[in-house]
Design an enzyme around this catalytic site. Structure first.
Site, PDB file in Angstrom:
ATOM      1  N   CYS A  23      24.910 -14.274  -9.213  1.00 39.66           N
ATOM      2  CA  CYS A  23      23.955 -13.442 -10.415  1.00 39.66           C
ATOM      3  C   CYS A  23      23.564 -15.240 -10.957  1.00 39.66           C
ATOM      4  CB  CYS A  23      24.606 -13.160 -11.560  1.00 39.66           C
ATOM      5  SG  CYS A  23      26.299 -14.021 -13.007  1.00 39.66           S
TER       6      CYS A  23
ATOM      7  N   HIS B  63      27.209 -12.531 -16.871  1.00 43.58           N
ATOM      8  CA  HIS B  63      26.003 -12.593 -15.975  1.00 43.58           C
ATOM      9  C   HIS B  63      25.134 -12.590 -16.543  1.00 43.58           C
ATOM     10  CE1 HIS B  63      24.506  -9.517 -12.592  1.00 43.58           C
ATOM     11  NE2 HIS B  63      23.887  -9.062 -13.049  1.00 43.58           N
TER      12      HIS B  63
ATOM     13  N   HIS C  51      18.705  -9.189  -9.904  1.00 40.76           N
ATOM     14  CA  HIS C  51      19.598  -9.936 -10.570  1.00 40.76           C
ATOM     15  C   HIS C  51      20.561  -9.266  -8.997  1.00 40.76           C
ATOM     16  CE1 HIS C  51      22.125  -6.301 -11.961  1.00 40.76           C
ATOM     17  NE2 HIS C  51      20.820  -5.894 -11.829  1.00 40.76           N
TER      18      HIS C  51
END
Length: 226
Positions: A130, A181, A193
């Site tokens: 990510c 994240h 993402h």
């Protein structure tokens, strides 16, 4: 009574008369020489007549000659040169608008859809996790971000409330207030993402589902465009 003298003899009275005449003749001969001016004086008078009337006139004529004229009057006027521009005076080049930069970010991010997830990955060839995906996209527009999502959450300006989000904002997720994240908001309640191992780079909803419940905050790195 008349006295007859021998041939060739002059009476005394006549001799005195002749002497007087001779003296008078000599005086008359000398008069022109005395009356005539010396040759040198005549030459000086002629030279003086040839000169200008006054000294002032001569001086004025000398000043007005080109040889004695002031240098500024003789030289041609130099053309004016444009000022050199220096860094302080040069015209500024308009920077790219925030809207144009955000559009570049989104276009670059969309080209990476389908790239496999890989933990620690940060390139299209090796895959992305990510934070590797986000840092790669923003690096293409000259913004260097920290490698970890928790550090990224300290960059830019904090956005309060999902309704204030704009395209290009960073969205952060986690549990119990701890970020783990990150993704890129693309508008319409969605973000792009690299989700997790076994999944590819994709688009997910921010308003419902798993990620909606994990949302913590957002950060803005650039001004929002129209």
């Amino acid at each position: 009574m008349t006295v007859t003298l021998p041939h060739g003899h002059i009476p005394p009275r006549s001799r005195r008369l002749f002497s007087l005449i001779a003296v008078l003749a000599g005086c008359l001969t000398a008069l022109p020489a005395l009356a005539a001016p010396p040759a040198e004086a005549t030459a000086s008078a002629e030279a003086a007549a040839a000169l200008p009337a006054t000294t002032a006139t001569t001086s004025t004529a000398a000043i007005s000659t080109p040889a004695l004229a002031p240098e500024a009057a003789v030289l041609p006027a130099l053309p004016k040169t444009a000022p050199i521009a220096t860094p302080d005076t040069a015209p500024s080049v308009p920077a790219a608008t925030a809207g144009g930069t955000i559009k570049t970010v989104l276009q670059r991010a969309f080209t990476l859809l389908g790239t496999p997830y890989r933990y620690g990955g940060s390139s299209p060839e090796r895959g992305f996790d990510c934070s590797g995906l986000v840092s790669y996209v923003f690096r293409t527009i000259g913004i260097d971000l920290p490698r970890m999502s928790r550090a990224m959450a300290q960059e830019g300006t904090r956005i309060v409330g999902r309704e204030a989000l704009s395209e290009g904002d960073l969205v952060f997720f986690g549990r119990r207030g701890h970020v783990d994240h990150v993704g890129i908001y693309i508008g319409n309640g969605q973000f792009l993402h690299a989700p997790r191992s076994g999944r590819d780079v994709t688009v997910s909803s921010l308003s419902e589902g798993y990620w909606a419940n994990k949302f913590i905050e957002a950060r803005r790195l650039m001004g929002s465009g129209d």
